[in-house]
Design an enzyme around this catalytic site. Structure first.
Site, PDB file in Angstrom:
ATOM      1  N   ASP A  30       0.833  -1.205   0.000  1.00 17.66           N
ATOM      2  CA  ASP A  30       0.000   0.000   0.000  1.00 17.66           C
ATOM      3  C   ASP A  30       0.867   1.254   0.000  1.00 17.66           C
ATOM      4  O   ASP A  30       0.691   2.151   0.822  1.00 17.66           O
ATOM      5  CB  ASP A  30      -0.952   0.002   1.204  1.00 17.66           C
ATOM      6  CG  ASP A  30      -2.081   1.026   1.068  1.00 17.66           C
ATOM      7  OD1 ASP A  30      -2.421   1.392  -0.079  1.00 17.66           O
ATOM      8  OD2 ASP A  30      -2.613   1.452   2.103  1.00 17.66           O
ATOM      9  N   LYS A  32       1.939   4.773  -0.926  1.00 17.05           N
ATOM     10  CA  LYS A  32       1.308   6.014  -1.352  1.00 17.05           C
ATOM     11  C   LYS A  32       1.949   7.128  -0.537  1.00 17.05           C
ATOM     12  O   LYS A  32       2.570   6.869   0.502  1.00 17.05           O
ATOM     13  CB  LYS A  32      -0.206   5.969  -1.138  1.00 17.05           C
ATOM     14  CG  LYS A  32      -0.619   5.689   0.307  1.00 17.05           C
ATOM     15  CD  LYS A  32      -2.104   5.483   0.412  1.00 17.05           C
ATOM     16  CE  LYS A  32      -2.488   5.068   1.841  1.00 17.05           C
ATOM     17  NZ  LYS A  32      -3.902   4.744   1.918  1.00 17.05           N
ATOM     18  N   PRO A  33       1.843   8.359  -0.990  1.00 18.55           N
ATOM     19  CA  PRO A  33       2.500   9.456  -0.271  1.00 18.55           C
ATOM     20  C   PRO A  33       2.138   9.536   1.209  1.00 18.55           C
ATOM     21  O   PRO A  33       2.995   9.867   2.034  1.00 18.55           O
ATOM     22  CB  PRO A  33       2.039  10.698  -1.031  1.00 18.55           C
ATOM     23  CG  PRO A  33       1.816  10.203  -2.424  1.00 18.55           C
ATOM     24  CD  PRO A  33       1.247   8.818  -2.249  1.00 18.55           C
ATOM     25  N   ALA A  34       0.911   9.199   1.565  1.00 15.36           N
ATOM     26  CA  ALA A  34       0.502   9.267   2.973  1.00 15.36           C
ATOM     27  C   ALA A  34       1.273   8.285   3.851  1.00 15.36           C
ATOM     28  O   ALA A  34       1.294   8.434   5.078  1.00 15.36           O
ATOM     29  CB  ALA A  34      -0.997   9.004   3.098  1.00 15.36           C
ATOM     30  N   ASN A  35       1.912   7.293   3.254  1.00 17.19           N
ATOM     31  CA  ASN A  35       2.665   6.310   4.021  1.00 17.19           C
ATOM     32  C   ASN A  35       4.166   6.588   4.031  1.00 17.19           C
ATOM     33  O   ASN A  35       4.953   5.730   4.417  1.00 17.19           O
ATOM     34  CB  ASN A  35       2.391   4.899   3.492  1.00 17.19           C
ATOM     35  CG  ASN A  35       0.985   4.456   3.826  1.00 17.19           C
ATOM     36  OD1 ASN A  35       0.366   4.969   4.749  1.00 17.19           O
ATOM     37  ND2 ASN A  35       0.463   3.515   3.070  1.00 17.19           N
ATOM     38  N   ASP A  48       3.110   2.610   7.955  1.00 19.96           N
ATOM     39  CA  ASP A  48       1.850   1.911   7.744  1.00 19.96           C
ATOM     40  C   ASP A  48       2.011   0.584   7.011  1.00 19.96           C
ATOM     41  O   ASP A  48       1.656   0.438   5.852  1.00 19.96           O
ATOM     42  CB  ASP A  48       0.834   2.793   7.016  1.00 19.96           C
ATOM     43  CG  ASP A  48      -0.580   2.212   7.089  1.00 19.96           C
ATOM     44  OD1 ASP A  48      -0.759   1.143   7.716  1.00 19.96           O
ATOM     45  OD2 ASP A  48      -1.489   2.816   6.513  1.00 19.96           O
TER      46      ASP A  48
END
Length: 178
Positions: A30, A32-35, A48
């Protein structure tokens, strides 16, 4: 959009973290920039691992989704994940290629009205070329993203480190290694 040098620095750090995880049998699944967490000093931390999968002899060949279930973020999902096929570390390479695309353009390559519409595009449509978003980005950088996000995992980089090395070469105008 980020400058090429900044994106390459982040990709180098992400590659180091992912190669370590992959060497220990862990697939993030998973990206993605948020991780990606950034320290004030510029260090990137991969976070994450909530849906990470540890690959061992018992899980080789297992799928990670069920009928009608998406596990991961559709805007970054590798085609084999979307199809419910067995996955390996090359799903992370695909997702990191999508993150790199977003770093350089300021947007994800595929959007749609539903998560399934986005996933369909990852499975069926070619990755857009960066040249359409920013003609100043070298074609060799586009080639790195195209290889990282190849629809067939066999056509992707063998390791995330190879992707990072080719990105550095593409930016500096040197021949790519992989």
């Amino acid at each position: 959009p980020l400058p090429l040098a900044t994106a390459a620095t982040y990709i180098d750090q992400a590659a180091s973290a992912l190669d370590y995880a992959h060497a220990h049998g862990v697939i993030h699944r998973d990206l993605k920039p948020a991780n990606f967490l950034l320290h004030a000093d510029g260090r990137l931390v991969l976070a994450d691992f909530g849906i990470a999968r540890i690959m061992d002899e018992k899980t080789q060949g297992s799928t990670l989704t069920g009928a009608g279930t998406l596990l991961g973020t559709p805007e970054y999902m590798a085609p084999e994940m979307a199809r419910g096929e067995p996955i390996d570390y090359r799903a992370d390479i695909y997702e990191l290629g999508v993150v790199l695309f977003q770093m350089l353009t300021g947007h994800v390559p595929f959007t749609g009205g539903t998560p399934y519409a986005v996933v369909y595009k990852h499975v069926q449509e070619p990755m857009p070329l960066l040249q359409y978003s920013d003609p100043s980005i070298p074609a060799a950088v586009d080639a790195v993203i195209q290889k990282a996000t190849a629809k067939k995992r066999e056509d992707r980089y063998t390791t995330v480190k190879e992707m990072a090395q080719d990105l550095r070469a593409a930016i500096s105008g040197q021949p790519m290694l992989y």
